[in-house]
Design an enzyme around this catalytic site. Structure first.
Site, PDB file in Angstrom:
ATOM      1  N   ARG A 209       4.231  -0.055  -6.316  1.00  9.76           N
ATOM      2  CA  ARG A 209       4.280  -0.831  -4.977  1.00  9.76           C
ATOM      3  C   ARG A 209       3.255  -1.920  -4.850  1.00  9.76           C
ATOM      4  NH1 ARG A 209       6.451   1.959  -0.593  1.00  9.76           N
ATOM      5  NH2 ARG A 209       5.142   0.908   0.946  1.00  9.76           N
TER       6      ARG A 209
ATOM      7  N   ASN B  52      -1.423   1.651   6.135  1.00 14.34           N
ATOM      8  CA  ASN B  52      -0.702   0.523   5.680  1.00 14.34           C
ATOM      9  C   ASN B  52      -0.536  -0.345   6.967  1.00 14.34           C
ATOM     10  OD1 ASN B  52      -0.642   1.778   3.315  1.00 14.34           O
ATOM     11  ND2 ASN B  52       1.601   2.317   3.348  1.00 14.34           N
ATOM     12  N   GLY B  53      -0.352  -1.850   6.600  1.00 11.78           N
ATOM     13  CA  GLY B  53      -0.287  -2.900   7.780  1.00 11.78           C
ATOM     14  C   GLY B  53      -1.459  -3.589   8.063  1.00 11.78           C
TER      15      GLY B  53
ATOM     16  N   GLU C 151       6.435 -15.170 -11.114  1.00 12.77           N
ATOM     17  CA  GLU C 151       6.255 -13.653 -10.442  1.00 12.77           C
ATOM     18  C   GLU C 151       5.416 -12.883 -11.823  1.00 12.77           C
ATOM     19  OE1 GLU C 151       8.522 -11.637  -8.144  1.00 12.77           O
ATOM     20  OE2 GLU C 151      10.166 -11.824  -9.213  1.00 12.77           O
TER      21      GLU C 151
ATOM     22  N   LYS D 225      11.488 -15.464 -10.962  1.00 11.40           N
ATOM     23  CA  LYS D 225      11.080 -14.319 -11.719  1.00 11.40           C
ATOM     24  C   LYS D 225       9.793 -14.755 -12.991  1.00 11.40           C
ATOM     25  CE  LYS D 225      13.643 -11.071 -10.584  1.00 11.40           C
ATOM     26  NZ  LYS D 225      13.273 -11.497  -9.328  1.00 11.40           N
TER      27      LYS D 225
ATOM     28  N   GLU E  61      16.324 -18.178  -8.550  1.00  7.20           N
ATOM     29  CA  GLU E  61      16.090 -16.876  -8.838  1.00  7.20           C
ATOM     30  C   GLU E  61      15.408 -16.767 -10.180  1.00  7.20           C
ATOM     31  OE1 GLU E  61      15.724 -12.532  -8.963  1.00  7.20           O
ATOM     32  OE2 GLU E  61      15.485 -14.139  -7.316  1.00  7.20           O
TER      33      GLU E  61
ATOM     34  N   HIS F 291      15.475 -37.567  -8.168  1.00 10.91           N
ATOM     35  CA  HIS F 291      14.776 -37.999  -6.713  1.00 10.91           C
ATOM     36  C   HIS F 291      13.367 -37.607  -6.837  1.00 10.91           C
ATOM     37  CE1 HIS F 291      18.531 -39.617  -4.792  1.00 10.91           C
ATOM     38  NE2 HIS F 291      19.268 -38.470  -5.459  1.00 10.91           N
TER      39      HIS F 291
ATOM     40  N   LYS G  62       5.763  -4.480  -4.112  1.00  7.95           N
ATOM     41  CA  LYS G  62       7.347  -4.043  -4.289  1.00  7.95           C
ATOM     42  C   LYS G  62       7.704  -4.245  -2.918  1.00  7.95           C
ATOM     43  CE  LYS G  62      11.357  -2.943  -6.156  1.00  7.95           C
ATOM     44  NZ  LYS G  62      11.659  -3.870  -6.968  1.00  7.95           N
TER      45      LYS G  62
ATOM     46  N   TRP H 200      -3.426  -2.450  -1.250  1.00 12.25           N
ATOM     47  CA  TRP H 200      -2.982  -4.036  -1.267  1.00 12.25           C
ATOM     48  C   TRP H 200      -3.967  -4.895  -0.368  1.00 12.25           C
ATOM     49  CZ3 TRP H 200      -0.818  -8.237   0.680  1.00 12.25           C
ATOM     50  CH2 TRP H 200      -0.263  -9.102  -0.188  1.00 12.25           C
TER      51      TRP H 200
ATOM     52  N   CYS I  54       0.706  -1.288   0.005  1.00 11.26           N
ATOM     53  CA  CYS I  54       0.002   0.028  -0.047  1.00 11.26           C
ATOM     54  C   CYS I  54       0.768   1.275   0.080  1.00 11.26           C
ATOM     55  CB  CYS I  54      -0.940   0.010   1.016  1.00 11.26           C
ATOM     56  SG  CYS I  54      -1.888  -1.640   1.464  1.00 11.26           S
TER      57      CYS I  54
END
Length: 611
Positions: A27, A99-100, A491, A488, A484, A507, A606, A73, A2
């Site tokens: 964000r 926010n939070g 997402e 990428k 990584e 395995h 973000k 968000w 947010c």
């Protein structure tokens, strides 16, 4: 996550707030809103993008020189108009952006309902604004005292700004575990969750700490703690270029930031690598080098891409320094009752310096008297301030949700740290040190060479865009890069992807391989190369499609592949900084080919400031 923007001053607030909301879109968010005080409190909010909000407000003639704005968000309640911020109290006199997460909101909600309150949304924020108003009414407190009292009864995290129709010349901000700052202008003030929405107006800010409250009026700023003790605001100058938060002619921020990596690496190493004296100088931790070089072990805590960077660092710290190193997900570290002893060394790695789980891990480590150091990109961030000392990556502003240049500069900082400590511990020879140092300074040019071949990744994305699953295989230093790369891809393009140690494929993962499963094999030249070739043969025998990332000029691995990506040769220890760039480009072009929102992937943010 947010985004918050607030303004009080002499200018019309609406335009400043709307532009500010556009600057925090990166964000991640699902709705947006603005509250303005003129003759009355007016609130405008809509689900969707900021441009949807702007269209909705057209023709409504928003006025006022004081206001607050927010991009949400979703945590409590689905994304819709009712759950969007700002939220207004039952009386219509108070408005809040937040926010939070308020963890005890259900208990507070039940108590307010018993007192006759009703709610229009599913959010914890609406509960909070009514809780503040209830205390204000019950005790006839002024707003600042009611807010302080309310926050003592709140469990959770918050960065918030409140304004009142009864006091139309004041904004009140408070912070706990979520970033907030006050921008200081000429007879005007801005309140924001980060620098992006205010940097074009002022470069002077006050970073708020936990349990601090800021009372902002035209021409005055006062700060107090939760015990109502006055605090002296510490104004700092922000080092951010306005151009850094513009696209600069690129189609997306992410593409711009991928192409900025050569410069970001140069900036990261500038003043730190001394080729004349064959030395590395890390000023941020200079006073602690003896402590760090004698550490019996180290723990690295991080989330997401920063965790992958930490996993690369494990190879550095153990290989160059012979320091046993543990890499922990911060979100798991804080809950599993880890063994932490006084004097233990803990490194916190974060792009934003505001990651909630990483901050909580720091607090846990400090409660056990561990020595906490940080690696982050944002000067003045919460993690940088909480740590004993640290190293900034100097990557510059990164707007795209997916980390790119911040990842490569994190790895660069971590390899410089390991090289420095390896020399001090005597576990790394001067010859080997000088070779790696020289090669490290050559990496920006090698990455630039990869970027000049970006078209090949656009073609590869077109070939692979219909894939529903992807497997990334790597060994040694390339294993964290496989993780990584897979991160990428999923997402950005919403394709399920998994990074896997190539040696572990037999395995379990081998059961997934068929003609519809593309497999990206990290097959650069190193001590595990022959083993990786064997793994590629196993994939080929099961009709898997192979995309091979190989060292320039390699013929053996290329013969086994359906598609080949070449990267310049470098030392295996430094290959992660090189080999990750093609994976970033591939993920970017896959997202574009699939019509995904590159800079703001769905459901992601973000700066992850909530658990």
């Amino acid at each position: 996550m947010c985004g918050i923007i607030g303004y009080i001053g002499r200018r019309p607030a609406y335009t400043l707030l709307l532009e500010g909301l556009q600057k925090v879109e990166y964000r991640g968010y699902d709705s947006a809103g603005i509250a303005l005080l003129d003759d009355q409190l007016n609130v405008y909010k809509k689900a969707g993008k900021v441009k949807t909000l702007a269209t909705y407000i057209q023709g409504k003639h928003p006025a006022g020189q004081i206001g607050i704005g927010h991009t949400r968000w979703a945590t409590h309640g689905i994304p819709n108009d009712q759950n969007a911020h700002p939220h207004v109290s039952v009386s219509g006199q108070l408005a809040i952006v937040h926010n939070g997460i308020i963890e005890n909101e259900e208990a507070l909600r039940r108590e307010l309902i018993q007192q006759g309150y009703t709610f229009r949304s599913d959010t914890d924020t609406e509960v909070l604004v009514n809780w503040i108003e209830n205390i204000q009414r019950t005790h006839a407190y002024p707003l600042d005292k009611a807010l302080r009292w309310a926050l003592t009864q709140v469990v959770g995290a918050y960065a918030l700004v409140v304004m009142s129709a009864d006091q139309p010349d004041m904004l009140i901000a408070a912070r706990k575990s979520s970033p907030l700052m006050v921008g200081v202008g000429q007879d005007e003030f801005f309140i924001a969750s980060d620098c992006a929405p205010i940097i074009q107006h002022t470069d002077r800010v006050v970073y708020m700490d936990d349990h601090e409250i800021a009372i902002v009026k035209p021409g005055s700023l006062s700060m107090r703690n939760m015990e109502d003790i006055p605090l002296l605001p510490r104004v700092q100058k922000v080092d951010m270029d306005v151009e850094a938060i513009e696209k600069g002619g690129f189609a997306h921020f992410m593409l711009k930031e991928i192409f900025e990596q050569p410069k970001a690496l140069v900036d990261c190493m500038r003043g730190r690598i001394d080729k004349t004296d064959c030395d590395i100088k890390l000023g941020g931790i200079l006073e602690h080098l003896d402590t760090l070089s004698h550490a019996p072990s180290m723990t690295l805590v991080a989330c997401g891409s920063s965790w992958c960077a930490g996993l690369v660092a494990k190879y550095f710290l153990e290989g160059f320094c012979r320091i046993p190193t543990t890499v922990e997900y911060a979100s798991e570290f804080r809950y599993r009752n880890p063994i932490i002893q006084a004097g233990d060394i803990v490194w916190a790695i974060s792009q934003s310096g505001e990651t909630a789980d990483t901050l909580a891990a720091i607090q846990l480590a400090q409660e056990h008297d561990a020595q906490v150091f940080s690696i982050c990109n944002v000067a003045g961030s919460s993690i940088a301030r909480a740590a004993r000392a640290g190293i900034y990556t100097h990557a510059g502003a990164e707007i795209g949700v997916a980390s790119t240049k911040t990842f490569t500069t994190q790895v660069a900082v971590l390899v410089m740290l390991a090289l420095k400590l390896g020399r001090r511990r005597g576990t790394l020879s001067r010859t080997r040190f000088s070779e790696l140092l020289a090669e490290l300074t050559d990496l920006p040019a090698k990455i630039q060479a990869i970027l000049q071949q970006a078209d090949q990744f656009q073609y590869l994305a077109q070939v692979c865009k219909a894939a529903k699953h992807f497997l990334y295989l790597g060994r040694g230093y390339n294993y964290p890069i496989a993780l990584e790369g897979a991160l990428k891809l999923k997402e950005l393009s919403y394709v399920h992807a998994e990074g896997y140690p190539a040696g572990e494929m037999k395995h379990g993962a081998m059961a997934l391989i068929d003609q519809d499963m593309p497999v990206l094999c990290m097959a650069t030249q190193d001590e595990t190369y022959a083993k990786t070739i064997s793994n590629m043969q196993e994939v080929k025998a099961r009709k898997g499609q192979i995309v091979a990332l190989v060292t320039e000029g390699d013929v053996q691995a290329a013969r086994l592949a359906d598609y080949v990506i070449e990267v310049p040769a470098t030392y295996p220890a430094l290959m992660p900084i090189v080999s990750v760039v093609p994976l970033q480009l591939f993920a970017y072009y896959m997202a574009v080919a699939r019509g995904c929102d590159v800079d703001q992937p769905r459901n992601l943010a973000k700066s992850v400031t909530v658990e």
